[in-house]
Design a protein around this motif. Structure first.
Motif, PDB file in Angstrom:
ATOM      1  N   LEU A   1      -4.294 -28.827  -6.925  1.00  0.00           N
ATOM      2  CA  LEU A   1      -4.313 -27.362  -6.927  1.00  0.00           C
ATOM      3  C   LEU A   1      -4.166 -26.804  -8.336  1.00  0.00           C
ATOM      4  O   LEU A   1      -4.875 -25.867  -8.713  1.00  0.00           O
ATOM      5  CB  LEU A   1      -3.196 -26.826  -6.020  1.00  0.00           C
ATOM      6  N   PHE A   2      -3.273 -27.384  -9.119  1.00  0.00           N
ATOM      7  CA  PHE A   2      -3.094 -26.927 -10.500  1.00  0.00           C
ATOM      8  C   PHE A   2      -4.387 -27.106 -11.292  1.00  0.00           C
ATOM      9  O   PHE A   2      -4.813 -26.203 -12.023  1.00  0.00           O
ATOM     10  CB  PHE A   2      -1.945 -27.681 -11.168  1.00  0.00           C
ATOM     11  N   ASN A   3      -5.026 -28.270 -11.145  1.00  0.00           N
ATOM     12  CA  ASN A   3      -6.292 -28.501 -11.855  1.00  0.00           C
ATOM     13  C   ASN A   3      -7.332 -27.455 -11.499  1.00  0.00           C
ATOM     14  O   ASN A   3      -8.052 -26.953 -12.370  1.00  0.00           O
ATOM     15  CB  ASN A   3      -6.845 -29.896 -11.515  1.00  0.00           C
ATOM     16  N   GLN A   4      -7.435 -27.123 -10.201  1.00  0.00           N
ATOM     17  CA  GLN A   4      -8.456 -26.163  -9.787  1.00  0.00           C
ATOM     18  C   GLN A   4      -8.142 -24.760 -10.287  1.00  0.00           C
ATOM     19  O   GLN A   4      -9.051 -24.028 -10.704  1.00  0.00           O
ATOM     20  CB  GLN A   4      -8.612 -26.172  -8.262  1.00  0.00           C
ATOM     21  N   LEU A   5      -6.870 -24.377 -10.269  1.00  0.00           N
ATOM     22  CA  LEU A   5      -6.503 -23.065 -10.812  1.00  0.00           C
ATOM     23  C   LEU A   5      -6.834 -22.987 -12.298  1.00  0.00           C
ATOM     24  O   LEU A   5      -7.357 -21.978 -12.783  1.00  0.00           O
ATOM     25  CB  LEU A   5      -5.015 -22.802 -10.557  1.00  0.00           C
ATOM     26  N   GLN A   6      -6.548 -24.053 -13.023  1.00  0.00           N
ATOM     27  CA  GLN A   6      -6.926 -24.110 -14.443  1.00  0.00           C
ATOM     28  C   GLN A   6      -8.438 -24.030 -14.604  1.00  0.00           C
ATOM     29  O   GLN A   6      -8.942 -23.338 -15.500  1.00  0.00           O
ATOM     30  CB  GLN A   6      -6.437 -25.415 -15.072  1.00  0.00           C
ATOM     31  N   ASN A   7      -9.159 -24.765 -13.767  1.00  0.00           N
ATOM     32  CA  ASN A   7     -10.616 -24.764 -13.870  1.00  0.00           C
ATOM     33  C   ASN A   7     -11.188 -23.374 -13.650  1.00  0.00           C
ATOM     34  O   ASN A   7     -12.132 -22.965 -14.342  1.00  0.00           O
ATOM     35  CB  ASN A   7     -11.223 -25.748 -12.862  1.00  0.00           C
ATOM     36  N   PHE A   8     -10.645 -22.621 -12.692  1.00  0.00           N
ATOM     37  CA  PHE A   8     -11.106 -21.248 -12.487  1.00  0.00           C
ATOM     38  C   PHE A   8     -10.740 -20.379 -13.692  1.00  0.00           C
ATOM     39  O   PHE A   8     -11.552 -19.589 -14.162  1.00  0.00           O
ATOM     40  CB  PHE A   8     -10.491 -20.656 -11.213  1.00  0.00           C
TER      41      PHE A   8
ATOM     42  N   MET B   1      -3.258 -15.859 -16.283  1.00  0.00           N
ATOM     43  CA  MET B   1      -2.093 -16.605 -15.808  1.00  0.00           C
ATOM     44  C   MET B   1      -1.795 -17.802 -16.706  1.00  0.00           C
ATOM     45  O   MET B   1      -2.704 -18.500 -17.150  1.00  0.00           O
ATOM     46  CB  MET B   1      -2.305 -17.063 -14.364  1.00  0.00           C
ATOM     47  N   THR B   2      -0.509 -18.036 -16.930  1.00  0.00           N
ATOM     48  CA  THR B   2      -0.084 -19.160 -17.756  1.00  0.00           C
ATOM     49  C   THR B   2      -0.060 -20.446 -16.936  1.00  0.00           C
ATOM     50  O   THR B   2      -0.036 -20.417 -15.702  1.00  0.00           O
ATOM     51  CB  THR B   2       1.329 -18.913 -18.309  1.00  0.00           C
ATOM     52  N   ASP B   3      -0.024 -21.578 -17.633  1.00  0.00           N
ATOM     53  CA  ASP B   3       0.077 -22.855 -16.932  1.00  0.00           C
ATOM     54  C   ASP B   3       1.335 -22.922 -16.076  1.00  0.00           C
ATOM     55  O   ASP B   3       1.311 -23.463 -14.969  1.00  0.00           O
ATOM     56  CB  ASP B   3       0.080 -24.019 -17.933  1.00  0.00           C
ATOM     57  N   ASP B   4       2.430 -22.388 -16.585  1.00  0.00           N
ATOM     58  CA  ASP B   4       3.680 -22.423 -15.818  1.00  0.00           C
ATOM     59  C   ASP B   4       3.533 -21.679 -14.488  1.00  0.00           C
ATOM     60  O   ASP B   4       4.011 -22.141 -13.441  1.00  0.00           O
ATOM     61  CB  ASP B   4       4.833 -21.811 -16.621  1.00  0.00           C
ATOM     62  N   TYR B   5       2.874 -20.522 -14.533  1.00  0.00           N
ATOM     63  CA  TYR B   5       2.703 -19.750 -13.306  1.00  0.00           C
ATOM     64  C   TYR B   5       1.730 -20.453 -12.360  1.00  0.00           C
ATOM     65  O   TYR B   5       1.943 -20.488 -11.142  1.00  0.00           O
ATOM     66  CB  TYR B   5       2.211 -18.341 -13.632  1.00  0.00           C
ATOM     67  N   LEU B   6       0.687 -21.058 -12.918  1.00  0.00           N
ATOM     68  CA  LEU B   6      -0.246 -21.801 -12.083  1.00  0.00           C
ATOM     69  C   LEU B   6       0.450 -22.978 -11.409  1.00  0.00           C
ATOM     70  O   LEU B   6       0.167 -23.301 -10.247  1.00  0.00           O
ATOM     71  CB  LEU B   6      -1.438 -22.296 -12.906  1.00  0.00           C
ATOM     72  N   GLN B   7       1.380 -23.617 -12.122  1.00  0.00           N
ATOM     73  CA  GLN B   7       2.147 -24.711 -11.525  1.00  0.00           C
ATOM     74  C   GLN B   7       3.000 -24.200 -10.373  1.00  0.00           C
ATOM     75  O   GLN B   7       3.159 -24.887  -9.353  1.00  0.00           O
ATOM     76  CB  GLN B   7       3.031 -25.401 -12.568  1.00  0.00           C
ATOM     77  N   GLU B   8       3.564 -23.001 -10.516  1.00  0.00           N
ATOM     78  CA  GLU B   8       4.372 -22.427  -9.435  1.00  0.00           C
ATOM     79  C   GLU B   8       3.520 -22.182  -8.188  1.00  0.00           C
ATOM     80  O   GLU B   8       3.943 -22.477  -7.063  1.00  0.00           O
ATOM     81  CB  GLU B   8       5.008 -21.112  -9.885  1.00  0.00           C
ATOM     82  N   ILE B   9       2.314 -21.641  -8.380  1.00  0.00           N
ATOM     83  CA  ILE B   9       1.415 -21.402  -7.254  1.00  0.00           C
ATOM     84  C   ILE B   9       1.052 -22.727  -6.590  1.00  0.00           C
ATOM     85  O   ILE B   9       1.097 -22.864  -5.359  1.00  0.00           O
ATOM     86  CB  ILE B   9       0.144 -20.663  -7.727  1.00  0.00           C
TER      87      ILE B   9
END
Length: 199
Positions: free
Chosen positions: A31-38, A55-63
């Motif tokens: 999920l983190f990879n895909q959020l980063q990819n988007f 969004m920051t990486d930290d927030y993407l990790q939380e999601i």
């Protein structure tokens, strides 16, 4: 997380629309990879690109952590409408691959029960066939990218249109096992180098 549910359904369980995937219970790394990819433009979807852009990486990790932690019932399997020959094509690719064309078995990366593999390989069962066809097609045409080496792009480009259709419809119609969680990574290496699987 409420905006996510507008497309992905209540608690990320997916919808009947056909193009929005289930995200509940997927590996956090995936999920983190895909959020980063988007966010970074490797995957294209106007709504997702817009939502992720600041969004920051930290927030993407939380999601990713939130949705990966959900253990929710899966929908029942639906009929796939495939012929016996199409079922054989799909099952051969899923369980044995096509080594002569450098296509590994799907289970080698996505887990023996196709429920995913930690830390970053998703489960594929019950995903809408239209979604799976769309994603494999996007890899084939270069519209979807992942971190290099982009293993799924390489695999997708070796599949025929008939194989993509058979695979997508077979995967969408399979019942999820009693334990739907992704399997641990274990010591067995992935059959091909994969940038997305190394998180």
């Amino acid at each position: 997380m409420q905006p996510c549910a507008m497309c992905h359904g209540k608690e990320g369980r997916s919808t009947r629309v056909g193009y929005f995937p289930r995200i509940a219970g997927k590996p956090q790394g995936y999920l983190f990879n895909q959020l980063q990819n988007f966010r970074d433009g490797r995957r294209r979807n106007p709504a997702m690109n817009h939502l992720m852009q600041f969004m920051t990486d930290d927030y993407l990790q939380e999601i990713a952590a939130y949705f990966s932690s959900l253990e929710l019932p899966y929908p029942p399997a639906r009929p796939n409408g495939l012929t016996p020959e199409q079922v054989q094509v799909a099952e051969t690719l899923v369980f044995r691959g096509a080594p002569q064309r450098q296509i590994p078995a799907c289970v080698a990366c996505h887990g023996a029960k196709m429920t995913g593999r930690q830390p970053a390989m998703p489960g594929l069962l019950t995903l809408p066939a239209d979604y799976l066809i769309g994603q494999l097609g996007a890899w084939q045409t270069g519209l979807r990218h992942a971190k290099a080496p982009d293993c799924m792009a390489d695999v997708a480009k070796r599949l025929t249109a008939d194989e993509v259709s058979a695979l997508a419809n077979w995967l969408s119609s399979q019942a999820v096992p009693a334990d739907p969680r992704p399997v641990p990574a274990g010591n067995e290496p992935l059959p091909i180098r994969c940038g997305s699987g190394e998180r």
